[in-house]
Design an enzyme around this catalytic site. Structure first.
Site, PDB file in Angstrom:
ATOM      1  N   CYS A 117     -11.420 105.499  35.975  1.00  0.00           N
ATOM      2  CA  CYS A 117     -10.648 104.658  36.894  1.00  0.00           C
ATOM      3  C   CYS A 117      -9.663 103.672  36.299  1.00  0.00           C
ATOM      4  O   CYS A 117      -8.588 103.491  36.870  1.00  0.00           O
ATOM      5  CB  CYS A 117     -11.612 103.922  37.813  1.00  0.00           C
ATOM      6  N   THR A 163      -4.825 110.917  39.170  1.00  0.00           N
ATOM      7  CA  THR A 163      -3.388 110.702  38.947  1.00  0.00           C
ATOM      8  C   THR A 163      -2.651 112.020  39.197  1.00  0.00           C
ATOM      9  O   THR A 163      -3.115 113.080  38.771  1.00  0.00           O
ATOM     10  CB  THR A 163      -3.155 110.239  37.489  1.00  0.00           C
TER      11      THR A 163
HETATM   12  P1  NAD Z   1     -16.108 112.492  41.780  1.00  0.00           P
HETATM   13  O1  NAD Z   1     -15.067 113.415  41.298  1.00  0.00           O
HETATM   14  O2  NAD Z   1     -17.356 112.301  40.987  1.00  0.00           O
HETATM   15  O3  NAD Z   1     -16.558 112.901  43.268  1.00  0.00           O
HETATM   16  C1  NAD Z   1     -15.673 113.280  44.249  1.00  0.00           C
HETATM   17  C2  NAD Z   1     -16.288 114.444  45.024  1.00  0.00           C
HETATM   18  O4  NAD Z   1     -15.487 114.702  46.170  1.00  0.00           O
HETATM   19  C3  NAD Z   1     -16.348 115.762  44.256  1.00  0.00           C
HETATM   20  O5  NAD Z   1     -17.687 116.196  44.154  1.00  0.00           O
HETATM   21  C4  NAD Z   1     -15.481 116.730  45.081  1.00  0.00           C
HETATM   22  O6  NAD Z   1     -15.989 118.048  45.103  1.00  0.00           O
HETATM   23  C5  NAD Z   1     -15.564 116.099  46.445  1.00  0.00           C
HETATM   24  N1  NAD Z   1     -14.476 116.474  47.348  1.00  0.00           N
HETATM   25  C6  NAD Z   1     -13.141 116.489  47.110  1.00  0.00           C
HETATM   26  N2  NAD Z   1     -12.463 116.861  48.208  1.00  0.00           N
HETATM   27  C7  NAD Z   1     -13.393 117.086  49.175  1.00  0.00           C
HETATM   28  C8  NAD Z   1     -13.322 117.483  50.549  1.00  0.00           C
HETATM   29  N3  NAD Z   1     -12.141 117.683  51.135  1.00  0.00           N
HETATM   30  N4  NAD Z   1     -14.474 117.644  51.246  1.00  0.00           N
HETATM   31  C9  NAD Z   1     -15.667 117.415  50.650  1.00  0.00           C
HETATM   32  N5  NAD Z   1     -15.799 117.031  49.366  1.00  0.00           N
HETATM   33  C10 NAD Z   1     -14.680 116.856  48.641  1.00  0.00           C
HETATM   34  O7  NAD Z   1     -15.381 111.068  41.985  1.00  0.00           O
HETATM   35  P2  NAD Z   1     -16.047 109.610  41.924  1.00  0.00           P
HETATM   36  O8  NAD Z   1     -16.157 109.145  40.496  1.00  0.00           O
HETATM   37  O9  NAD Z   1     -17.244 109.570  42.793  1.00  0.00           O
HETATM   38  O10 NAD Z   1     -14.875 108.750  42.556  1.00  0.00           O
HETATM   39  C11 NAD Z   1     -14.567 108.851  43.930  1.00  0.00           C
HETATM   40  C12 NAD Z   1     -13.622 107.722  44.284  1.00  0.00           C
HETATM   41  O11 NAD Z   1     -14.268 106.457  44.056  1.00  0.00           O
HETATM   42  C13 NAD Z   1     -12.341 107.670  43.459  1.00  0.00           C
HETATM   43  O12 NAD Z   1     -11.299 107.249  44.290  1.00  0.00           O
HETATM   44  C14 NAD Z   1     -12.620 106.611  42.414  1.00  0.00           C
HETATM   45  O13 NAD Z   1     -11.435 105.961  41.987  1.00  0.00           O
HETATM   46  C15 NAD Z   1     -13.498 105.642  43.156  1.00  0.00           C
HETATM   47  N6  NAD Z   1     -14.435 104.868  42.312  1.00  0.00           N
HETATM   48  C16 NAD Z   1     -15.121 105.469  41.318  1.00  0.00           C
HETATM   49  C17 NAD Z   1     -16.043 104.734  40.562  1.00  0.00           C
HETATM   50  C18 NAD Z   1     -16.826 105.367  39.448  1.00  0.00           C
HETATM   51  O14 NAD Z   1     -17.551 104.658  38.773  1.00  0.00           O
HETATM   52  N7  NAD Z   1     -16.747 106.652  39.195  1.00  0.00           N
HETATM   53  C19 NAD Z   1     -16.292 103.391  40.882  1.00  0.00           C
HETATM   54  C20 NAD Z   1     -15.582 102.817  41.939  1.00  0.00           C
HETATM   55  C21 NAD Z   1     -14.661 103.566  42.664  1.00  0.00           C
HETATM   56  C1  UGA Z   2     -15.246 100.022  36.032  1.00  0.00           C
HETATM   57  C2  UGA Z   2     -15.461  98.654  36.679  1.00  0.00           C
HETATM   58  O1  UGA Z   2     -16.265  97.858  35.819  1.00  0.00           O
HETATM   59  C3  UGA Z   2     -16.132  98.792  38.053  1.00  0.00           C
HETATM   60  O2  UGA Z   2     -16.228  97.523  38.667  1.00  0.00           O
HETATM   61  C4  UGA Z   2     -15.304  99.729  38.925  1.00  0.00           C
HETATM   62  O3  UGA Z   2     -15.938  99.935  40.166  1.00  0.00           O
HETATM   63  C5  UGA Z   2     -15.138 101.062  38.228  1.00  0.00           C
HETATM   64  O4  UGA Z   2     -14.506 100.849  36.928  1.00  0.00           O
HETATM   65  C6  UGA Z   2     -14.247 102.014  38.964  1.00  0.00           C
HETATM   66  O5  UGA Z   2     -13.451 101.629  39.779  1.00  0.00           O
HETATM   67  O6  UGA Z   2     -14.383 103.189  38.614  1.00  0.00           O
HETATM   68  P1  UGA Z   2     -16.771 101.742  34.709  1.00  0.00           P
HETATM   69  O7  UGA Z   2     -15.463 102.358  34.349  1.00  0.00           O
HETATM   70  O8  UGA Z   2     -17.837 102.605  35.252  1.00  0.00           O
HETATM   71  O9  UGA Z   2     -16.539 100.581  35.792  1.00  0.00           O
HETATM   72  O10 UGA Z   2     -17.385 101.001  33.431  1.00  0.00           O
HETATM   73  P2  UGA Z   2     -17.031  99.639  32.670  1.00  0.00           P
HETATM   74  O11 UGA Z   2     -18.286  98.989  32.291  1.00  0.00           O
HETATM   75  O12 UGA Z   2     -16.046  98.820  33.395  1.00  0.00           O
HETATM   76  O13 UGA Z   2     -16.359 100.162  31.324  1.00  0.00           O
HETATM   77  C7  UGA Z   2     -15.083 100.777  31.335  1.00  0.00           C
HETATM   78  C8  UGA Z   2     -14.637 101.001  29.890  1.00  0.00           C
HETATM   79  O14 UGA Z   2     -14.327  99.765  29.253  1.00  0.00           O
HETATM   80  C9  UGA Z   2     -15.704 101.671  29.019  1.00  0.00           C
HETATM   81  O15 UGA Z   2     -15.094 102.593  28.153  1.00  0.00           O
HETATM   82  C10 UGA Z   2     -16.286 100.514  28.233  1.00  0.00           C
HETATM   83  O16 UGA Z   2     -16.857 100.901  27.018  1.00  0.00           O
HETATM   84  C11 UGA Z   2     -15.034  99.663  28.023  1.00  0.00           C
HETATM   85  N1  UGA Z   2     -15.337  98.234  27.784  1.00  0.00           N
HETATM   86  C12 UGA Z   2     -15.978  97.495  28.727  1.00  0.00           C
HETATM   87  C13 UGA Z   2     -14.909  97.650  26.589  1.00  0.00           C
HETATM   88  O17 UGA Z   2     -14.303  98.311  25.726  1.00  0.00           O
HETATM   89  N2  UGA Z   2     -15.165  96.318  26.389  1.00  0.00           N
HETATM   90  C14 UGA Z   2     -15.809  95.554  27.315  1.00  0.00           C
HETATM   91  O18 UGA Z   2     -16.002  94.335  27.053  1.00  0.00           O
HETATM   92  C15 UGA Z   2     -16.227  96.158  28.515  1.00  0.00           C
END
Ligand code: NAD
Ligand code: UGA
EC number: 1.1.1.22
Length: 469
Positions: free
Chosen positions: A272, A90
């Site tokens: 997220c 954000t």
């Molecule tokens: P993260 O912060 O763990 O990883 C991102 C990485 O990108 C970092 O290691 C950073 O150093 C690297 N980076 C940034 N700019 C760069 C550049 N210019 N060149 C090379 N490396 C660079 O983030 P994340 O949790 O993996 O999330 C990544 C994206 O995926 C986000 O948009 C997030 O919303 C989405 N997403 C995350 C999850 C999740 O469970 N964490 C699930 C679904 C989608």
């Molecule tokens: C969530 C989504 O489930 C994924 O599909 C998505 O890809 C991801 O966000 C993303 O875009 O980052 P995540 O945040 O890893 O995944 O984990 P969740 O299992 O969704 O839990 C999110 C939060 O909700 C946690 O704090 C969990 O404890 C809470 N939660 C979940 C509740 O309080 N109640 C529930 O019934 C389920």
């Protein structure tokens, strides 16, 4: 041999690419990042993220067809398909601060791709981005394109942390959006061929670019909305004597509603849900849809309400003050089976208690002391902007202790707060804990993991989310 490069070796890039490498031995996968410590950790025995099953997958392919490197430009240059999986936090400053997605990292990755490429490439949005981002990326890539053909695809990731490997092995669906031109459709097919190595054809959905981008924001908003709905009910349960577990079971038995994601809690966390809903709200506002924006904003408001309601309950139950009382915090990660603390509700609860001058003793099996100190010193939204890190104030440092054992955390404590649903908390010896605590001894269960009646029999005063008092 097809070559894939993924920019961003984080929670998504690392596990996703490891699974592609495992399932597609004929594809060479390079995961690149600007963070040297992160890449070193991926190349070591201590991976940078804790995720069940990940070690085994990485061990099977690393050095064969899976490589982790900081040589971003070399691997992008060589790749046929470039995934971009960088962070999209954000915005904290300027236009849209506190709501809009900060695409600085994305844009710098796109500019680098444009600079180093000498051959046609498929560029895949893996990060979660605002709808219409592909249009901006296309402009950056094709400006000075040196005659190179880029196809942009949106392939959002739906894995959840803690179950990432399971989710990647067996996804409910893989979503691929692209331009509906002949070149766009060809690119969609090329990416489909990668996933088709292990995902059944009927689970691979293809759409236009904007539907794919928006579906990701919509899916997270719907999931978070279910949690806020059940959490709103939990407040009403407490006021009326209903039990939220019974209510959500009864509601979820309706096959149209279904049983998942109806667990009441201290609030949702994770990197997220909040970020993506705020992003959705901002997009609605920019498109002249204030009523739609307001609707989704409520999901965040109820989540904030749930966290502050929990803190207020603790303080008011403990005779309206926690000043200088030791409070044991069990669990700091945003959910079990991960060491991730991004936007964990534990931060707000701990800050709330510190605001009332409590002494905190924190135990989480996967979160380090450094991480906890960092989290408690940061302002909202700053966690993904490392430059904004402030040192923790000396008074706060004295009031927060991190320990490596639940019994140590609870020794001489006035209250125990359970903030993450780690399985090990279910089997703790609560008689032993009671015996070593100050009396009256309180338990505040923010995850409904312990049996309140058994604890009451021992002598505890118990508060659990949405349960009769
Ligand atoms: P993260 O912060 O763990 O990883 C991102 C990485 O990108 C970092 O290691 C950073 O150093 C690297 N980076 C940034 N700019 C760069 C550049 N210019 N060149 C090379 N490396 C660079 O983030 P994340 O949790 O993996 O999330 C990544 C994206 O995926 C986000 O948009 C997030 O919303 C989405 N997403 C995350 C999850 C999740 O469970 N964490 C699930 C679904 C989608
Ligand atoms: C969530 C989504 O489930 C994924 O599909 C998505 O890809 C991801 O966000 C993303 O875009 O980052 P995540 O945040 O890893 O995944 O984990 P969740 O299992 O969704 O839990 C999110 C939060 O909700 C946690 O704090 C969990 O404890 C809470 N939660 C979940 C509740 O309080 N109640 C529930 O019934 C389920």
């Amino acid at each position: 041999m097809v070559k894939i490069c993924c920019i961003g070796a984080g929670y998504v890039g690392g596990p996703t690419m490891a699974v592609i490498a495992l399932k597609c031995p004929s594809i060479e996968v390079a995961v690149v990042d600007i963070s040297v410590p992160r890449i070193s950790a991926w190349n070591s025995d201590q991976l940078p993220i804790y995720e069940p099953g990940l070690d085994e997958v990485v061990k099977q392919c690393r050095g064969k067809n899976l490589f982790f490197s900081t040589d971003v430009e070399k691997h992008v240059f060589e790749a046929d398909i470039v995934f971009v999986s960088v962070n999209t936090p954000t915005k904290t400053r300027g236009l849209g601060a506190g709501k809009a997605a900060d695409l600085t990292y994305w844009e710098s990755a796109a500019r680098m791709i444009a600079d180093v490429s000498k051959s046609d490439k498929i560029v895949v949005e893996k990060s979660t981005v605002p709808v219409k981002t592909a249009e901006a990326i296309e402009k950056i890539l094709t400006h000075n394109s040196k005659g190179i053909n880029y196809q942009i695809l949106s392939n959002p990731e739906f894995l959840a942390e803690g179950t990432a490997i399971k989710d990647l092995f067996n996804p409910d669906r893989v979503l691929i959006g692209g331009r509906q031109s002949p070149e766009g459709l060809k690119a969609i097919q090329a990416l489909k061929d990668v996933y088709a190595h292990w995902v059944p054809e009927e689970n691979i959905i293809t759409t236009n670019l904007w539907s794919a981008e928006l579906s990701k924001l919509a899916a997270n908003a719907f999931l978070a909305q279910r949690i806020s709905s059940v959490n709103a009910m939990s407040a009403l349960c407490e006021a009326t004597g209903a039990d939220v577990t019974e209510v959500s079971y009864a509601v979820g038995k309706d096959t149209r509603i279904g049983p998942k994601f109806l667990n009441a809690s201290v609030g949702f966390g994770g990197s997220c849900f909040q970020k993506d809903i705020l992003n959705l709200v901002y997009i609605c506002e920019c498109n002249g849809l204030p009523e739609v924006a307001e609707y989704w904003k409520q999901v965040i408001k109820v989540n904030d309400y749930q966290k502050s309601r929990f803190v207020n309950r603790i303080v008011s139950s403990m005779f309206n003050t926690v000043a200088n009382k030791k409070v044991a915090i069990l669990g700091f990660a945003f959910k079990k089976d991960t060491g991730d603390t991004r936007e964990t509700p534990a931060i707000d609860v701990c800050k709330g208690l510190l605001g009332d001058k409590a002494q905190l003793s924190i135990y989480d099996p996967q979160v380090t002391e450094d991480q906890i100190q960092r989290d408690l010193s940061m302002n909202k939204f700053d966690w993904d902007h490392p430059l904004h890190l402030q040192p923790m104030s000396p008074t706060t440092v004295k009031k927060v202790h991190t320990v490596w054992d639940a019994y140590e955390a609870t020794k001489d404590a006035h209250a125990v707060c359970i903030l993450t649903e780690w399985d090990e908390f279910k089997t703790l010896d609560f008689q032993r804990i009671y015996d070593q605590m100050q009396k009256p001894a309180f338990v505040f269960d923010g995850r409904n993991v312990v049996d309140g009646n058994k604890l009451r029999d021992i002598g505890f005063i118990v508060y659990a989310i949405g349960k009769p008092l």
